[in-house]
Motif scaffolding. Structure first.
Motif, PDB file in Angstrom:
ATOM      1  N   VAL A 129       0.843  -1.206   0.000  1.00  0.00           N
ATOM      2  CA  VAL A 129       0.000   0.000   0.000  1.00  0.00           C
ATOM      3  C   VAL A 129       0.874   1.249   0.000  1.00  0.00           C
ATOM      4  N   SER A 130       0.644   2.103  -1.001  1.00  0.00           N
ATOM      5  CA  SER A 130       1.379   3.360  -1.129  1.00  0.00           C
ATOM      6  C   SER A 130       0.424   4.461  -1.544  1.00  0.00           C
ATOM      7  N   PHE A 131       0.534   5.605  -0.888  1.00  0.00           N
ATOM      8  CA  PHE A 131      -0.187   6.799  -1.332  1.00  0.00           C
ATOM      9  C   PHE A 131       0.428   8.021  -0.668  1.00  0.00           C
ATOM     10  N   LYS A 132       0.148   9.201  -1.252  1.00  0.00           N
ATOM     11  CA  LYS A 132       0.653  10.466  -0.729  1.00  0.00           C
ATOM     12  C   LYS A 132      -0.510  11.419  -0.463  1.00  0.00           C
ATOM     13  N   ALA A 133      -0.365  12.217   0.606  1.00  0.00           N
ATOM     14  CA  ALA A 133      -1.349  13.251   0.934  1.00  0.00           C
ATOM     15  C   ALA A 133      -0.599  14.539   1.239  1.00  0.00           C
ATOM     16  N   GLU A 134      -1.050  15.644   0.653  1.00  0.00           N
ATOM     17  CA  GLU A 134      -0.350  16.916   0.772  1.00  0.00           C
ATOM     18  C   GLU A 134      -1.026  17.854   1.765  1.00  0.00           C
ATOM     19  N   GLY A 135      -0.220  18.685   2.409  1.00  0.00           N
ATOM     20  CA  GLY A 135      -0.746  19.712   3.283  1.00  0.00           C
ATOM     21  C   GLY A 135      -1.548  20.736   2.499  1.00  0.00           C
ATOM     22  N   GLY A 136      -2.608  21.253   3.122  1.00  0.00           N
ATOM     23  CA  GLY A 136      -3.458  22.219   2.446  1.00  0.00           C
ATOM     24  C   GLY A 136      -4.440  21.598   1.490  1.00  0.00           C
ATOM     25  N   LYS A 137      -4.551  20.268   1.534  1.00  0.00           N
ATOM     26  CA  LYS A 137      -5.484  19.540   0.676  1.00  0.00           C
ATOM     27  C   LYS A 137      -6.109  18.404   1.478  1.00  0.00           C
ATOM     28  N   ALA A 138      -7.244  17.927   0.999  1.00  0.00           N
ATOM     29  CA  ALA A 138      -7.886  16.773   1.620  1.00  0.00           C
ATOM     30  C   ALA A 138      -7.679  15.548   0.744  1.00  0.00           C
ATOM     31  N   PHE A 139      -7.429  14.430   1.403  1.00  0.00           N
ATOM     32  CA  PHE A 139      -7.178  13.158   0.718  1.00  0.00           C
ATOM     33  C   PHE A 139      -8.226  12.154   1.165  1.00  0.00           C
ATOM     34  N   GLY A 140      -8.813  11.429   0.228  1.00  0.00           N
ATOM     35  CA  GLY A 140      -9.828  10.435   0.544  1.00  0.00           C
ATOM     36  C   GLY A 140      -9.282   9.028   0.488  1.00  0.00           C
ATOM     37  N   LEU A 141      -9.339   8.323   1.609  1.00  0.00           N
ATOM     38  CA  LEU A 141      -8.943   6.917   1.661  1.00  0.00           C
ATOM     39  C   LEU A 141     -10.224   6.095   1.681  1.00  0.00           C
ATOM     40  N   LEU A 142     -10.480   5.400   0.580  1.00  0.00           N
ATOM     41  CA  LEU A 142     -11.777   4.764   0.369  1.00  0.00           C
ATOM     42  C   LEU A 142     -11.634   3.257   0.250  1.00  0.00           C
ATOM     43  N   GLY A 143     -12.734   2.576   0.498  1.00  0.00           N
ATOM     44  CA  GLY A 143     -12.768   1.133   0.362  1.00  0.00           C
ATOM     45  C   GLY A 143     -13.930   0.571   1.158  1.00  0.00           C
ATOM     46  N   ARG A 144     -14.355  -0.614   0.789  1.00  0.00           N
ATOM     47  CA  ARG A 144     -15.426  -1.265   1.533  1.00  0.00           C
ATOM     48  C   ARG A 144     -14.905  -1.722   2.890  1.00  0.00           C
ATOM     49  N   ASN A 145     -15.818  -2.079   3.788  1.00  0.00           N
ATOM     50  CA  ASN A 145     -15.407  -2.636   5.069  1.00  0.00           C
ATOM     51  C   ASN A 145     -14.535  -3.865   4.834  1.00  0.00           C
ATOM     52  N   GLY A 146     -13.368  -3.862   5.441  1.00  0.00           N
ATOM     53  CA  GLY A 146     -12.454  -4.979   5.256  1.00  0.00           C
ATOM     54  C   GLY A 146     -11.400  -4.749   4.199  1.00  0.00           C
ATOM     55  N   ALA A 147     -11.412  -3.577   3.565  1.00  0.00           N
ATOM     56  CA  ALA A 147     -10.452  -3.317   2.488  1.00  0.00           C
ATOM     57  C   ALA A 147      -9.065  -2.981   3.003  1.00  0.00           C
ATOM     58  N   GLY A 148      -8.961  -2.553   4.267  1.00  0.00           N
ATOM     59  CA  GLY A 148      -7.659  -2.217   4.838  1.00  0.00           C
ATOM     60  C   GLY A 148      -7.507  -0.767   5.251  1.00  0.00           C
ATOM     61  N   LYS A 149      -8.591   0.007   5.216  1.00  0.00           N
ATOM     62  CA  LYS A 149      -8.507   1.429   5.566  1.00  0.00           C
ATOM     63  C   LYS A 149      -8.075   1.624   7.017  1.00  0.00           C
ATOM     64  N   THR A 150      -8.772   0.956   7.929  1.00  0.00           N
ATOM     65  CA  THR A 150      -8.489   1.139   9.353  1.00  0.00           C
ATOM     66  C   THR A 150      -7.083   0.681   9.698  1.00  0.00           C
ATOM     67  N   THR A 151      -6.642  -0.421   9.118  1.00  0.00           N
ATOM     68  CA  THR A 151      -5.283  -0.897   9.360  1.00  0.00           C
ATOM     69  C   THR A 151      -4.264   0.116   8.862  1.00  0.00           C
ATOM     70  N   SER A 152      -4.501   0.684   7.694  1.00  0.00           N
ATOM     71  CA  SER A 152      -3.594   1.708   7.155  1.00  0.00           C
ATOM     72  C   SER A 152      -3.526   2.913   8.081  1.00  0.00           C
ATOM     73  N   ILE A 153      -4.683   3.341   8.585  1.00  0.00           N
ATOM     74  CA  ILE A 153      -4.730   4.491   9.483  1.00  0.00           C
ATOM     75  C   ILE A 153      -3.988   4.190  10.778  1.00  0.00           C
ATOM     76  N   ARG A 154      -4.158   2.998  11.313  1.00  0.00           N
ATOM     77  CA  ARG A 154      -3.494   2.654  12.576  1.00  0.00           C
ATOM     78  C   ARG A 154      -1.984   2.566  12.410  1.00  0.00           C
TER      79      ARG A 154
END
Length: 299
Positions: free
Chosen positions: A21-46
């Motif tokens: 898993v790779s992605f970039k998010a920039e200051g001064g902007k909003a980034f959307g991390l999307l996916g169905r339940n179980g896709a890995g969003k919460t794990t990535s955030i943790r």
């Protein structure tokens, strides 16, 4: 400031949860991390929050490993985690001090946010005396009181009435304007489209699609036509499995090849009683449905 997750791998026992898993998010902007339940969003955030480590990969700020002693992170979780029987000012101060604030600075900041969110009258009340929407605003204060560099919002608009949703929108816009990195995780695509410049869609622990949202929508294949007609049966019989009925009663025709677009549109206009024929313009929800795929139930 640029936040980057780079080649993150994570397994729990024999179960692999994140793969490259790779992605970039920039200051001064909003980034959307999307996916169905179980896709890995919460794990990535943790992993981003250093709740637990990745098996491999890096979390970077401006190309260097993140120093959690210098980079503040504010987190509004989907599952709210405050103490229902405790006095609001006491627990808000407690959480702010955990983030390294002095008591004086914490109380000053909390009082600012209580006023900003119209919650001053509840300062000395127990959390469980508040409505769900007001409890969510208190949870938001825990995420913002210490003036974090990165703001993570997990389903932030869930349960809010229109007035409080508008208030939260204004707060989010303020955080973006201050140069913060704002990361959204949500299933409410309208809010993602409203705020986010870039997105990543996870599917079973893999990034299925990512990039600038405008570019993604612009480059989405224009291989479908929408037809409005009073006599759909003849068109459906003609186009067979390529033709389906949309929720609003219009027909959608999938082209075998994009180059056929003009000839198919001409064919429809000349041979059938149609009110409108247009190229299908996808919403983020359409793109999400295509790329999010099937996912497991655990995230």
């Amino acid at each position: 400031m640029i936040l980057e997750l780079k080649n993150i791998e994570k397994s729990f026992g024999e179960k692999k949860v994140l793969t490259g898993v790779s992605f970039k998010a920039e200051g001064g902007k909003a980034f959307g991390l999307l996916g169905r339940n179980g896709a890995g969003k919460t794990t990535s955030i943790r992993i981003l929050m250093d709740v637990f480590p990745a098996n491999s990969g890096e979390v970077l700020i401006d190309g260097k490993p993140i120093d959690y002693s210098k980079i503040g992170i504010g987190y509004l979780p989907e599952e709210r985690g405050l103490y229902p029987k405790k006095i609001i000012i006491d627990q808000l101060t407690y959480f702010a001090e955990l983030k390294g604030m002095s008591r004086k600075a914490a109380v000053q900041s909390i009082d600012h946010w209580l006023d900003r969110l119209g919650m001053t009258e509840y300062r000395n009340k127990r959390l469980d005396t508040l409505s769900k929407g007001n409890q969510q605003k208190i949870q938001l204060i825990t995420a913002l009181a210490h003036n974090p560099d990165i703001v993570i919002l997990d389903e932030p608009f869930s349960g809010l009435d229109p007035v409080n949703a508008m208030l939260l929108k204004d707060v989010v816009k303020e955080q973006i304007a201050k140069g913060k990195i704002v990361l959204f995780s949500s299933h409410q695509m309208s809010y993602i489209e409203e705020f986010c410049d870039s997105i990543a869609i996870l599917n079973k622990g893999v990034v299925a699609l990512q990039g600038d949202l405008h570019d993604i929508k612009r480059d989405y294949p224009r291989d479908r036509l929408v037809v409005r007609t009073e006599s759909p049966k003849a068109i459906m019989a003609d186009f067979g499995s390529l033709c389906t009925v949309m929720d609003n009663g219009d027909l959608m025709i999938r082209l075998a090849d994009v180059s056929e677009k003009k000839s198919v549109m001409t064919r429809l206009v000349e041979n059938y009683d149609v009110d409108e024929v247009r190229v299908f313009e996808p919403s983020l929800n359409d793109i999400f449905v295509e790329y999010a795929g099937d996912a497991a139930k655990e995230d």
